[in-house]
Design an enzyme around this catalytic site. Structure first.
Site, PDB file in Angstrom:
ATOM      1  N   LYS A 112      -8.716  -6.950  -3.697  1.00 35.49           N
ATOM      2  CA  LYS A 112      -9.136  -5.626  -4.020  1.00 35.49           C
ATOM      3  C   LYS A 112      -7.858  -4.647  -4.185  1.00 35.49           C
ATOM      4  O   LYS A 112      -7.887  -3.393  -4.107  1.00 35.49           O
ATOM      5  CB  LYS A 112      -9.968  -4.687  -3.293  1.00 35.49           C
ATOM      6  CG  LYS A 112     -11.376  -5.505  -3.055  1.00 35.49           C
ATOM      7  CD  LYS A 112     -12.126  -5.607  -4.469  1.00 35.49           C
ATOM      8  CE  LYS A 112     -12.374  -7.049  -4.485  1.00 35.49           C
ATOM      9  NZ  LYS A 112     -12.719  -7.386  -5.996  1.00 35.49           N
ATOM     10  N   GLY A 133      -5.838  -4.554  -6.836  1.00 42.87           N
ATOM     11  CA  GLY A 133      -5.758  -4.584  -8.310  1.00 42.87           C
ATOM     12  C   GLY A 133      -5.488  -5.804  -9.010  1.00 42.87           C
ATOM     13  O   GLY A 133      -4.835  -5.910 -10.037  1.00 42.87           O
ATOM     14  N   THR A 134      -5.884  -6.835  -8.712  1.00 41.80           N
ATOM     15  CA  THR A 134      -5.875  -8.147  -8.850  1.00 41.80           C
ATOM     16  C   THR A 134      -5.987  -8.281 -10.700  1.00 41.80           C
ATOM     17  O   THR A 134      -5.521  -8.771 -11.433  1.00 41.80           O
ATOM     18  CB  THR A 134      -6.578  -9.414  -8.307  1.00 41.80           C
ATOM     19  OG1 THR A 134      -6.695  -9.042  -6.832  1.00 41.80           O
ATOM     20  CG2 THR A 134      -6.239 -10.642  -8.740  1.00 41.80           C
ATOM     21  N   TRP A 189      -6.841  -6.046 -12.865  1.00 42.68           N
ATOM     22  CA  TRP A 189      -5.861  -5.168 -13.738  1.00 42.68           C
ATOM     23  C   TRP A 189      -4.459  -5.915 -13.925  1.00 42.68           C
ATOM     24  O   TRP A 189      -3.829  -5.915 -14.930  1.00 42.68           O
ATOM     25  CB  TRP A 189      -5.664  -3.775 -12.776  1.00 42.68           C
ATOM     26  CG  TRP A 189      -4.877  -2.766 -13.631  1.00 42.68           C
ATOM     27  CD1 TRP A 189      -4.722  -2.854 -14.912  1.00 42.68           C
ATOM     28  CD2 TRP A 189      -4.445  -1.693 -13.337  1.00 42.68           C
ATOM     29  NE1 TRP A 189      -4.142  -1.797 -15.212  1.00 42.68           N
ATOM     30  CE2 TRP A 189      -3.597  -0.842 -14.237  1.00 42.68           C
ATOM     31  CE3 TRP A 189      -4.028  -1.208 -11.801  1.00 42.68           C
ATOM     32  CZ2 TRP A 189      -3.155   0.343 -13.867  1.00 42.68           C
ATOM     33  CZ3 TRP A 189      -3.404   0.131 -11.516  1.00 42.68           C
ATOM     34  CH2 TRP A 189      -3.062   0.634 -12.520  1.00 42.68           C
ATOM     35  N   HIS A 243      -4.541 -15.287  -3.603  1.00 43.04           N
ATOM     36  CA  HIS A 243      -4.456 -14.448  -2.733  1.00 43.04           C
ATOM     37  C   HIS A 243      -3.881 -14.868  -1.344  1.00 43.04           C
ATOM     38  O   HIS A 243      -3.846 -14.306  -0.328  1.00 43.04           O
ATOM     39  CB  HIS A 243      -6.106 -14.158  -2.148  1.00 43.04           C
ATOM     40  CG  HIS A 243      -6.803 -13.489  -3.284  1.00 43.04           C
ATOM     41  ND1 HIS A 243      -6.092 -12.234  -3.883  1.00 43.04           N
ATOM     42  CD2 HIS A 243      -8.102 -13.434  -3.681  1.00 43.04           C
ATOM     43  CE1 HIS A 243      -7.120 -11.502  -4.544  1.00 43.04           C
ATOM     44  NE2 HIS A 243      -8.363 -12.442  -4.399  1.00 43.04           N
ATOM     45  N   ARG A 303      -1.601  -2.156  -2.048  1.00 46.54           N
ATOM     46  CA  ARG A 303      -2.410  -1.179  -2.319  1.00 46.54           C
ATOM     47  C   ARG A 303      -2.488  -0.363  -0.980  1.00 46.54           C
ATOM     48  O   ARG A 303      -2.782  -1.061   0.090  1.00 46.54           O
ATOM     49  CB  ARG A 303      -3.717  -1.544  -2.871  1.00 46.54           C
ATOM     50  CG  ARG A 303      -4.524  -0.377  -3.295  1.00 46.54           C
ATOM     51  CD  ARG A 303      -5.802  -0.896  -3.932  1.00 46.54           C
ATOM     52  NE  ARG A 303      -6.419   0.540  -4.707  1.00 46.54           N
ATOM     53  CZ  ARG A 303      -7.946   0.322  -4.889  1.00 46.54           C
ATOM     54  NH1 ARG A 303      -8.548  -0.462  -5.203  1.00 46.54           N
ATOM     55  NH2 ARG A 303      -8.281   1.636  -5.415  1.00 46.54           N
ATOM     56  N   ARG A 352     -14.844  -0.674 -10.297  1.00 46.79           N
ATOM     57  CA  ARG A 352     -15.916   0.394  -9.544  1.00 46.79           C
ATOM     58  C   ARG A 352     -15.231   1.613 -10.116  1.00 46.79           C
ATOM     59  O   ARG A 352     -15.860   2.321 -10.801  1.00 46.79           O
ATOM     60  CB  ARG A 352     -15.701   0.097  -8.255  1.00 46.79           C
ATOM     61  CG  ARG A 352     -16.730   0.873  -7.210  1.00 46.79           C
ATOM     62  CD  ARG A 352     -16.517   0.592  -5.889  1.00 46.79           C
ATOM     63  NE  ARG A 352     -15.271   0.972  -5.379  1.00 46.79           N
ATOM     64  CZ  ARG A 352     -15.104   2.147  -4.698  1.00 46.79           C
ATOM     65  NH1 ARG A 352     -16.053   3.245  -4.768  1.00 46.79           N
ATOM     66  NH2 ARG A 352     -13.817   2.566  -4.460  1.00 46.79           N
ATOM     67  N   LYS A 353     -14.186   2.172  -9.627  1.00 48.32           N
ATOM     68  CA  LYS A 353     -13.950   3.516  -9.723  1.00 48.32           C
ATOM     69  C   LYS A 353     -12.460   3.529 -10.325  1.00 48.32           C
ATOM     70  O   LYS A 353     -12.170   4.288 -11.250  1.00 48.32           O
ATOM     71  CB  LYS A 353     -13.799   4.472  -8.566  1.00 48.32           C
ATOM     72  CG  LYS A 353     -15.099   4.974  -8.083  1.00 48.32           C
ATOM     73  CD  LYS A 353     -14.720   6.348  -7.353  1.00 48.32           C
ATOM     74  CE  LYS A 353     -16.130   6.636  -6.772  1.00 48.32           C
ATOM     75  NZ  LYS A 353     -15.849   7.850  -5.868  1.00 48.32           N
ATOM     76  N   GLY A 354     -11.518   2.561  -9.953  1.00 48.69           N
ATOM     77  CA  GLY A 354     -10.243   2.374 -10.318  1.00 48.69           C
ATOM     78  C   GLY A 354      -9.484   3.855 -10.050  1.00 48.69           C
ATOM     79  O   GLY A 354      -8.579   4.013 -11.079  1.00 48.69           O
TER      80      GLY A 354
HETATM   81  P1  A3P Z   1     -11.914   0.314  -6.597  1.00 57.08           P
HETATM   82  O1  A3P Z   1     -12.872  -0.405  -5.707  1.00 57.08           O
HETATM   83  O2  A3P Z   1     -11.197   1.210  -5.805  1.00 57.08           O
HETATM   84  O3  A3P Z   1     -12.365   0.989  -7.877  1.00 57.08           O
HETATM   85  P2  A3P Z   1      -9.366  -6.751  -7.522  1.00 57.08           P
HETATM   86  O4  A3P Z   1      -9.067  -6.750  -9.155  1.00 57.08           O
HETATM   87  O5  A3P Z   1      -8.025  -7.034  -6.795  1.00 57.08           O
HETATM   88  O6  A3P Z   1     -10.475  -7.406  -7.322  1.00 57.08           O
HETATM   89  O7  A3P Z   1      -9.337  -5.016  -7.341  1.00 57.08           O
HETATM   90  C1  A3P Z   1     -10.653  -4.336  -7.516  1.00 57.08           C
HETATM   91  C2  A3P Z   1     -10.181  -3.039  -7.746  1.00 57.08           C
HETATM   92  O8  A3P Z   1      -9.240  -2.572  -8.807  1.00 57.08           O
HETATM   93  C3  A3P Z   1     -11.452  -1.983  -7.872  1.00 57.08           C
HETATM   94  O9  A3P Z   1     -10.845  -0.712  -7.152  1.00 57.08           O
HETATM   95  C4  A3P Z   1     -11.253  -1.751  -9.335  1.00 57.08           C
HETATM   96  O10 A3P Z   1     -12.119  -0.827  -9.719  1.00 57.08           O
HETATM   97  C5  A3P Z   1      -9.720  -1.679  -9.714  1.00 57.08           C
HETATM   98  N1  A3P Z   1      -9.514  -1.907 -11.011  1.00 57.08           N
HETATM   99  C6  A3P Z   1      -9.972  -2.859 -11.834  1.00 57.08           C
HETATM  100  N2  A3P Z   1      -9.518  -2.921 -13.315  1.00 57.08           N
HETATM  101  C7  A3P Z   1      -8.790  -1.623 -13.153  1.00 57.08           C
HETATM  102  C8  A3P Z   1      -7.882  -1.346 -13.974  1.00 57.08           C
HETATM  103  N3  A3P Z   1      -8.020  -1.646 -15.333  1.00 57.08           N
HETATM  104  N4  A3P Z   1      -7.152  -0.144 -13.791  1.00 57.08           N
HETATM  105  C9  A3P Z   1      -7.494   0.421 -12.585  1.00 57.08           C
HETATM  106  N5  A3P Z   1      -7.852  -0.310 -11.577  1.00 57.08           N
HETATM  107  C10 A3P Z   1      -8.578  -1.141 -11.798  1.00 57.08           C
END
Ligand code: A3P
Length: 323
Positions: A67, A69-70, A72, A131, A153, A289-291
Protein backbone atom coordinates in the site's frame (compact mmCIF):
# COMPACT_ATOMS: atom_id res chain seq x y z
CA UNK A 1 15.73 -27.14 -10.08
CA UNK A 2 12.46 -28.82 -9.08
CA UNK A 3 14.40 -30.77 -6.49
CA UNK A 4 15.99 -27.58 -5.12
CA UNK A 5 12.60 -25.92 -4.82
CA UNK A 6 11.30 -28.94 -2.93
CA UNK A 7 14.19 -28.66 -0.51
CA UNK A 8 13.29 -25.04 0.26
CA UNK A 9 9.63 -25.97 0.66
CA UNK A 10 10.56 -28.73 3.09
CA UNK A 11 12.60 -26.25 5.10
CA UNK A 12 9.63 -23.85 5.08
CA UNK A 13 7.25 -26.55 6.31
CA UNK A 14 9.65 -27.48 9.10
CA UNK A 15 10.27 -23.94 10.28
CA UNK A 16 6.66 -22.67 10.17
CA UNK A 17 5.42 -24.28 13.42
CA UNK A 18 8.47 -22.98 15.31
CA UNK A 19 7.91 -19.28 14.52
CA UNK A 20 6.20 -16.66 16.71
CA UNK A 21 2.60 -16.14 15.59
CA UNK A 22 0.24 -13.20 15.70
CA UNK A 23 -3.26 -12.46 14.55
CA UNK A 24 -3.38 -11.61 10.83
CA UNK A 25 -5.25 -8.89 8.96
CA UNK A 26 -7.24 -11.22 6.74
CA UNK A 27 -7.92 -14.89 7.43
CA UNK A 28 -4.48 -16.29 8.14
CA UNK A 29 -2.21 -15.50 11.04
CA UNK A 30 1.18 -13.86 10.48
CA UNK A 31 4.50 -15.42 11.49
CA UNK A 32 7.70 -13.65 12.46
CA UNK A 33 10.78 -14.70 10.54
CA UNK A 34 14.10 -12.97 11.26
CA UNK A 35 12.28 -9.97 12.64
CA UNK A 36 9.81 -9.66 9.73
CA UNK A 37 6.06 -10.41 9.91
CA UNK A 38 4.80 -12.46 6.98
CA UNK A 39 1.86 -14.58 6.00
CA UNK A 40 2.84 -18.26 5.86
CA UNK A 41 2.70 -18.22 2.05
CA UNK A 42 4.59 -14.91 2.00
CA UNK A 43 7.38 -16.60 3.95
CA UNK A 44 7.52 -19.40 1.39
CA UNK A 45 7.98 -16.83 -1.39
CA UNK A 46 10.71 -15.06 0.59
CA UNK A 47 12.60 -18.34 1.17
CA UNK A 48 12.23 -19.46 -2.45
CA UNK A 49 13.47 -16.07 -3.67
CA UNK A 50 16.37 -16.24 -1.21
CA UNK A 51 17.45 -19.66 -2.48
CA UNK A 52 16.63 -19.50 -6.16
CA UNK A 53 16.22 -15.99 -7.53
CA UNK A 54 19.07 -14.95 -9.81
CA UNK A 55 19.37 -11.26 -10.27
CA UNK A 56 20.76 -9.86 -13.51
CA UNK A 57 22.96 -6.76 -13.42
CA UNK A 58 20.47 -5.01 -15.70
CA UNK A 59 17.41 -5.70 -13.51
CA UNK A 60 15.34 -2.84 -12.17
CA UNK A 61 13.64 -3.84 -8.93
CA UNK A 62 10.79 -1.85 -7.40
CA UNK A 63 10.56 -2.42 -3.65
CA UNK A 64 7.62 -1.28 -1.58
CA UNK A 65 5.79 -2.19 1.55
CA UNK A 66 2.16 -3.04 0.85
CA UNK A 67 0.00 0.00 0.00
CA UNK A 68 2.94 2.36 -0.43
CA UNK A 69 1.99 2.92 -4.08
CA UNK A 70 3.22 -0.29 -5.70
CA UNK A 71 0.62 -0.30 -8.48
CA UNK A 72 1.31 3.32 -9.37
CA UNK A 73 5.10 2.96 -9.41
CA UNK A 74 4.86 -0.26 -11.44
CA UNK A 75 2.94 1.76 -14.01
CA UNK A 76 5.36 4.69 -13.87
CA UNK A 77 8.51 2.58 -14.24
CA UNK A 78 6.95 0.49 -17.01
CA UNK A 79 5.94 3.66 -18.86
CA UNK A 80 9.37 5.25 -18.49
CA UNK A 81 11.23 2.15 -19.65
CA UNK A 82 8.91 1.49 -22.59
CA UNK A 83 8.11 5.00 -23.70
CA UNK A 84 9.69 4.46 -27.10
CA UNK A 85 8.11 1.04 -27.62
CA UNK A 86 4.41 1.89 -27.54
CA UNK A 87 2.30 4.82 -28.73
CA UNK A 88 0.31 6.34 -25.87
CA UNK A 89 -2.93 5.74 -27.78
CA UNK A 90 -2.52 1.96 -27.70
CA UNK A 91 -0.38 1.57 -24.61
CA UNK A 92 -0.46 -1.78 -22.74
CA UNK A 93 -1.43 0.04 -19.55
CA UNK A 94 -4.75 1.01 -21.13
CA UNK A 95 -5.82 -2.63 -21.20
CA UNK A 96 -3.56 -4.35 -18.65
CA UNK A 97 -3.32 -3.93 -14.91
CA UNK A 98 0.24 -2.97 -13.81
CA UNK A 99 0.51 -6.16 -11.74
CA UNK A 100 0.23 -8.17 -14.97
CA UNK A 101 3.09 -6.22 -16.50
CA UNK A 102 5.47 -6.17 -13.54
CA UNK A 103 5.59 -9.22 -11.31
CA UNK A 104 6.50 -9.74 -7.68
CA UNK A 105 9.58 -11.98 -7.54
CA UNK A 106 8.35 -13.73 -4.39
CA UNK A 107 5.04 -14.62 -6.06
CA UNK A 108 6.44 -15.60 -9.46
CA UNK A 109 9.11 -17.85 -8.04
CA UNK A 110 6.46 -19.80 -6.16
CA UNK A 111 4.11 -20.08 -9.12
CA UNK A 112 6.47 -21.37 -11.79
CA UNK A 113 9.09 -23.37 -9.93
CA UNK A 114 10.32 -25.58 -12.73
CA UNK A 115 10.91 -23.05 -15.49
CA UNK A 116 12.78 -19.79 -15.42
CA UNK A 117 10.63 -18.19 -12.76
CA UNK A 118 11.01 -14.62 -13.78
CA UNK A 119 10.14 -13.95 -17.35
CA UNK A 120 9.12 -10.55 -18.42
CA UNK A 121 8.19 -10.49 -22.01
CA UNK A 122 7.16 -6.87 -21.97
CA UNK A 123 10.42 -5.23 -21.21
CA UNK A 124 14.12 -5.65 -21.41
CA UNK A 125 15.94 -5.10 -19.13
CA UNK A 126 13.65 -6.85 -16.65
CA UNK A 127 11.41 -4.72 -14.49
CA UNK A 128 10.49 -6.62 -11.33
CA UNK A 129 8.99 -5.85 -7.99
CA UNK A 130 9.06 -7.04 -4.40
CA UNK A 131 7.67 -6.41 -0.93
CA UNK A 132 10.66 -8.16 0.68
CA UNK A 133 12.49 -5.97 3.23
CA UNK A 134 16.13 -5.19 2.48
CA UNK A 135 17.38 -7.52 5.22
CA UNK A 136 15.74 -10.55 3.58
CA UNK A 137 16.50 -9.73 -0.06
CA UNK A 138 18.15 -12.55 -2.01
CA UNK A 139 21.92 -12.21 -1.92
CA UNK A 140 22.12 -12.04 -5.68
CA UNK A 141 20.09 -8.81 -5.57
CA UNK A 142 22.40 -7.29 -2.99
CA UNK A 143 25.57 -8.25 -4.78
CA UNK A 144 24.62 -7.69 -8.44
CA UNK A 145 24.67 -4.27 -10.04
CA UNK A 146 20.88 -4.24 -10.41
CA UNK A 147 19.14 -1.07 -9.34
CA UNK A 148 16.48 -0.80 -6.66
CA UNK A 149 13.77 1.84 -6.45
CA UNK A 150 12.20 1.91 -3.01
CA UNK A 151 8.95 3.73 -2.30
CA UNK A 152 7.98 4.86 1.20
CA UNK A 153 4.67 6.29 2.31
CA UNK A 154 3.49 8.16 5.38
CA UNK A 155 2.85 5.35 7.90
CA UNK A 156 -0.49 6.96 8.84
CA UNK A 157 -1.79 6.69 5.27
CA UNK A 158 -0.19 3.27 4.82
CA UNK A 159 -2.08 2.02 7.88
CA UNK A 160 -5.43 3.33 6.66
CA UNK A 161 -4.84 2.00 3.15
CA UNK A 162 -3.85 -1.46 4.47
CA UNK A 163 -6.81 -1.59 6.83
CA UNK A 164 -9.29 -0.72 4.08
CA UNK A 165 -7.69 -3.11 1.60
CA UNK A 166 -7.67 -6.13 3.91
CA UNK A 167 -11.17 -5.39 5.12
CA UNK A 168 -12.42 -5.64 1.53
CA UNK A 169 -10.65 -8.98 1.08
CA UNK A 170 -12.05 -10.59 4.22
CA UNK A 171 -14.50 -13.39 3.53
CA UNK A 172 -18.10 -12.20 3.87
CA UNK A 173 -18.76 -14.52 6.79
CA UNK A 174 -16.06 -12.85 8.88
CA UNK A 175 -16.83 -9.70 10.86
CA UNK A 176 -15.15 -6.47 9.67
CA UNK A 177 -11.68 -5.79 11.02
CA UNK A 178 -11.93 -2.89 13.49
CA UNK A 179 -9.51 0.00 12.97
CA UNK A 180 -8.53 -0.22 16.64
CA UNK A 181 -7.24 -3.78 16.08
CA UNK A 182 -5.43 -2.85 12.87
CA UNK A 183 -3.87 0.13 14.63
CA UNK A 184 -2.60 -1.96 17.51
CA UNK A 185 -1.10 -4.65 15.28
CA UNK A 186 0.44 -2.04 12.97
CA UNK A 187 2.08 -0.14 15.86
CA UNK A 188 3.48 -3.42 17.16
CA UNK A 189 5.02 -3.99 13.74
CA UNK A 190 2.63 -6.84 12.96
CA UNK A 191 1.71 -6.02 9.38
CA UNK A 192 2.57 -7.81 6.13
CA UNK A 193 6.35 -7.41 5.58
CA UNK A 194 6.45 -5.22 8.68
CA UNK A 195 7.41 -3.54 10.90
CA UNK A 196 6.80 -0.80 8.35
CA UNK A 197 9.49 1.42 9.91
CA UNK A 198 12.13 -1.30 9.53
CA UNK A 199 11.11 -1.78 5.92
CA UNK A 200 11.67 1.90 5.16
CA UNK A 201 14.88 2.16 7.18
CA UNK A 202 16.47 -0.92 5.61
CA UNK A 203 16.25 0.57 2.13
CA UNK A 204 17.04 4.07 3.36
CA UNK A 205 20.32 2.87 4.90
CA UNK A 206 21.19 0.90 1.78
CA UNK A 207 20.62 4.03 -0.31
CA UNK A 208 22.90 6.02 1.99
CA UNK A 209 25.62 3.43 1.51
CA UNK A 210 25.08 2.91 -2.22
CA UNK A 211 23.17 5.81 -3.75
CA UNK A 212 23.90 4.53 -7.26
CA UNK A 213 22.18 1.23 -6.41
CA UNK A 214 19.22 2.23 -4.24
CA UNK A 215 16.94 5.22 -4.74
CA UNK A 216 14.34 6.08 -2.11
CA UNK A 217 11.30 8.06 -3.21
CA UNK A 218 8.09 8.80 -1.37
CA UNK A 219 4.48 8.47 -2.46
CA UNK A 220 3.96 12.01 -1.25
CA UNK A 221 6.78 13.47 -3.36
CA UNK A 222 5.51 11.76 -6.51
CA UNK A 223 2.01 13.02 -5.79
CA UNK A 224 3.23 16.58 -5.23
CA UNK A 225 5.52 16.86 -8.23
CA UNK A 226 5.25 13.97 -10.68
CA UNK A 227 7.27 15.59 -13.47
CA UNK A 228 10.36 16.22 -11.36
CA UNK A 229 10.15 12.77 -9.79
CA UNK A 230 9.56 10.93 -13.06
CA UNK A 231 12.74 12.59 -14.32
CA UNK A 232 14.58 11.42 -11.19
CA UNK A 233 13.31 7.89 -11.74
CA UNK A 234 14.27 7.93 -15.41
CA UNK A 235 17.79 9.20 -14.62
CA UNK A 236 18.28 6.66 -11.86
CA UNK A 237 17.26 3.63 -13.91
CA UNK A 238 19.43 4.73 -16.81
CA UNK A 239 16.65 5.85 -19.15
CA UNK A 240 17.04 9.63 -18.92
CA UNK A 241 14.63 11.81 -20.85
CA UNK A 242 16.13 13.69 -23.74
CA UNK A 243 15.47 17.44 -23.99
CA UNK A 244 12.68 16.96 -26.54
CA UNK A 245 10.89 14.49 -24.32
CA UNK A 246 11.16 16.85 -21.39
CA UNK A 247 9.93 19.92 -23.18
CA UNK A 248 7.41 18.16 -25.43
CA UNK A 249 4.34 16.30 -24.37
CA UNK A 250 5.98 12.94 -23.55
CA UNK A 251 6.53 13.74 -19.90
CA UNK A 252 3.04 15.14 -19.52
CA UNK A 253 1.50 12.11 -21.22
CA UNK A 254 3.37 9.74 -18.91
CA UNK A 255 2.03 11.62 -15.88
CA UNK A 256 -1.54 11.48 -17.11
CA UNK A 257 -1.40 7.87 -18.33
CA UNK A 258 -0.35 6.76 -14.82
CA UNK A 259 -2.56 9.17 -12.90
CA UNK A 260 -5.05 7.79 -10.40
CA UNK A 261 -7.91 9.40 -12.33
CA UNK A 262 -6.95 7.70 -15.58
CA UNK A 263 -5.95 4.31 -14.23
CA UNK A 264 -8.90 3.88 -11.92
CA UNK A 265 -11.34 4.66 -14.75
CA UNK A 266 -10.02 2.01 -17.16
CA UNK A 267 -12.27 -0.98 -17.73
CA UNK A 268 -9.51 -3.48 -16.89
CA UNK A 269 -9.02 -1.85 -13.51
CA UNK A 270 -12.74 -1.61 -12.80
CA UNK A 271 -13.69 -5.17 -13.65
CA UNK A 272 -10.51 -7.28 -13.92
CA UNK A 273 -9.07 -9.57 -11.25
CA UNK A 274 -5.50 -10.25 -10.18
CA UNK A 275 -5.00 -13.97 -9.59
CA UNK A 276 -1.73 -13.86 -7.65
CA UNK A 277 -1.94 -17.51 -6.57
CA UNK A 278 -4.57 -20.26 -6.66
CA UNK A 279 -5.75 -19.12 -3.22
CA UNK A 280 -5.20 -15.38 -3.44
CA UNK A 281 -7.06 -13.24 -5.90
CA UNK A 282 -7.79 -9.54 -5.71
CA UNK A 283 -10.22 -7.48 -7.80
CA UNK A 284 -8.15 -4.89 -9.67
CA UNK A 285 -10.45 -2.17 -8.35
CA UNK A 286 -9.08 -2.87 -4.83
CA UNK A 287 -5.76 -1.35 -5.90
CA UNK A 288 -7.44 1.99 -6.55
CA UNK A 289 -9.20 3.50 -3.57
CA UNK A 290 -8.65 7.24 -3.05
CA UNK A 291 -5.10 7.81 -4.27
CA UNK A 292 -4.61 10.82 -2.01
CA UNK A 293 -2.30 11.92 0.75
CA UNK A 294 -3.69 12.58 4.21
CA UNK A 295 -6.76 10.32 4.19
CA UNK A 296 -5.71 9.35 7.74
CA UNK A 297 -7.43 12.59 8.83
CA UNK A 298 -10.77 10.93 8.13
CA UNK A 299 -10.05 7.92 10.33
CA UNK A 300 -7.46 8.29 13.09
CA UNK A 301 -8.46 9.55 16.53
CA UNK A 302 -6.22 12.24 18.11
CA UNK A 303 -4.78 9.59 20.46
CA UNK A 304 -3.96 7.25 17.58
CA UNK A 305 -2.39 10.13 15.70
CA UNK A 306 -0.22 11.07 18.64
CA UNK A 307 1.00 7.50 19.19
CA UNK A 308 1.78 6.88 15.53
CA UNK A 309 3.61 10.19 15.15
CA UNK A 310 5.64 9.39 18.24
CA UNK A 311 6.69 5.98 16.88
CA UNK A 312 7.62 7.44 13.49
CA UNK A 313 9.57 10.27 15.09
CA UNK A 314 11.54 7.88 17.28
CA UNK A 315 12.12 5.24 14.61
CA UNK A 316 13.03 7.67 11.83
CA UNK A 317 15.15 10.01 13.95
CA UNK A 318 18.56 10.57 12.43
CA UNK A 319 17.27 9.74 8.94
CA UNK A 320 15.80 11.99 6.26
CA UNK A 321 12.54 10.08 6.46
CA UNK A 322 10.02 12.54 7.81
CA UNK A 323 6.27 12.15 7.78
P1 A3P B 1 -5.28 4.54 -0.84
O1 A3P B 1 -5.84 3.31 -0.20
O2 A3P B 1 -4.77 5.51 0.17
O3 A3P B 1 -6.20 5.18 -1.81
P2 A3P B 1 -0.40 -0.47 -3.56
O4 A3P B 1 -0.40 -0.24 -5.03
O5 A3P B 1 0.98 -0.51 -2.96
O6 A3P B 1 -1.24 -1.63 -3.20
O7 A3P B 1 -1.03 0.84 -2.91
C1 A3P B 1 -2.37 1.17 -3.09
C2 A3P B 1 -2.53 2.63 -2.77
O8 A3P B 1 -2.04 3.41 -3.86
C3 A3P B 1 -3.99 2.99 -2.59
O9 A3P B 1 -3.99 4.09 -1.69
C4 A3P B 1 -4.35 3.40 -4.01
O10 A3P B 1 -5.52 4.17 -4.11
C5 A3P B 1 -3.11 4.18 -4.41
N1 A3P B 1 -2.95 4.29 -5.86
C6 A3P B 1 -3.17 3.33 -6.80
N2 A3P B 1 -2.92 3.81 -8.02
C7 A3P B 1 -2.54 5.09 -7.88
C8 A3P B 1 -2.16 6.13 -8.80
N3 A3P B 1 -2.15 5.91 -10.11
N4 A3P B 1 -1.83 7.33 -8.29
C9 A3P B 1 -1.84 7.55 -6.96
N5 A3P B 1 -2.19 6.62 -6.04
C10 A3P B 1 -2.53 5.41 -6.48
Amino acid sequence: QDFDHKRTCTEWEAILPTLPKQRGWMTNHLVQYQGVWLSPSGLKGVMLARDHFKSLPTDILLSTSPKAGTTWFKALLFTIMNRRNYPFSSHPLLTTNPHDLVHFIEVMIDQTPSSNPIKNSFSSPRLLSTHIPYSLLPNSVKTSCCRIVNVCRDPKDALISQWQYFNKLRPKEMPPFPLEDAFELFCDGVSHFGPLWDHALGYYRASQESPEKVLVLTYEAMKMDPTVNIKRLADFIGHPLDPEEESGEVLERMVSLCSFENMSSLEVNKSGVQQFTAQFKVPNSNFFRKGQTGDWRNHLTPTMLESLNKISKERFSGSDLEF
